[in-house]
Enzyme design. Structure first.
Site, PDB file in Angstrom:
ATOM      1  NE  ARG A 139      -1.672  -1.514   3.293  1.00 43.94           N
ATOM      2  CZ  ARG A 139      -2.147  -2.263   5.026  1.00 43.94           C
ATOM      3  NH1 ARG A 139      -3.249  -2.208   5.525  1.00 43.94           N
ATOM      4  NH2 ARG A 139      -1.007  -2.656   5.644  1.00 43.94           N
ATOM      5  CB  SER A 140       3.401   3.098   2.411  1.00 45.25           C
ATOM      6  OG  SER A 140       4.400   2.291   2.112  1.00 45.25           O
TER       7      SER A 140
END
Ligand code: 4NP
Length: 153
Positions: free
Chosen positions: A13-14
């Site tokens: 995600r990041s």
């Protein structure tokens, strides 16, 4: 503006949020610093998950030069705003904060779409390709809105 994206492993995600924002920042000729980190140490030094790299690539965004690193307390000095993907990241990052000013730097990424609701970006790691596509669209919308919100004051 210096922005750090944070999730658990810093491989799904990041890095996506990081790569999407870098892409937009470059397109808009801004001089922002953008980076990402994970609260866990499992994947330090690894590139993003190949499923996330492929999903972003379908949409013209390259994540292949990114490498996972772990979040540290020093990130509170290096960055103006720290974005977390879920409640667990939020708790882990806040555990490193020493002052109210540091705590105030921490925000949920999806608050740019759903203000103050602390909505979470689902973790796609153990799921299917649809999960990666869903995360891509959600994070893309949030990052677009973040840029609008922060560049127009
Ligand atoms: P991320 O996803 O936090 O979005 O990078 C995960 C990556 C790895 C693991 C969990 C979540 N893991 O358990 O190894």
């Amino acid at each position: 503006m210096r922005i750090l994206m944070v999730c658990l492993g810093n491989i799904c995600r990041s890095p996506l949020a990081d790569g999407l924002l870098r892409h937009l920042v470059q397109k808009n000729g801004l001089e922002w610093v953008v980076d990402s980190a994970g609260t866990a140490n499992y994947h330090i030094g690894s590139p993003p998950d190949e499923r996330m790299i492929a999903t972003a690539k379908k949409h013209g965004v390259s994540l292949s030069s990114l490498k996972a690193r772990q979040f540290t307390s020093a990130d509170f000095t290096q960055f103006d705003r720290i974005y977390v993907m879920d409640r667990s990241n939020y708790k882990n990052v806040l555990n490193h904060a020493k002052t109210a000013a540091e705590r105030d730097k921490v925000h949920f990424l999806l608050d740019h779409l759903y203000p103050n609701l602390q909505k979470e970006v689902p973790d796609p790691y153990y799921g299917s390709q649809e999960g990666f596509d869903e995360v891509f669209h959600l994070v893309e919308k949030a990052v677009n809105q973040l840029l609008k919100d922060l560049s127009h004051g």
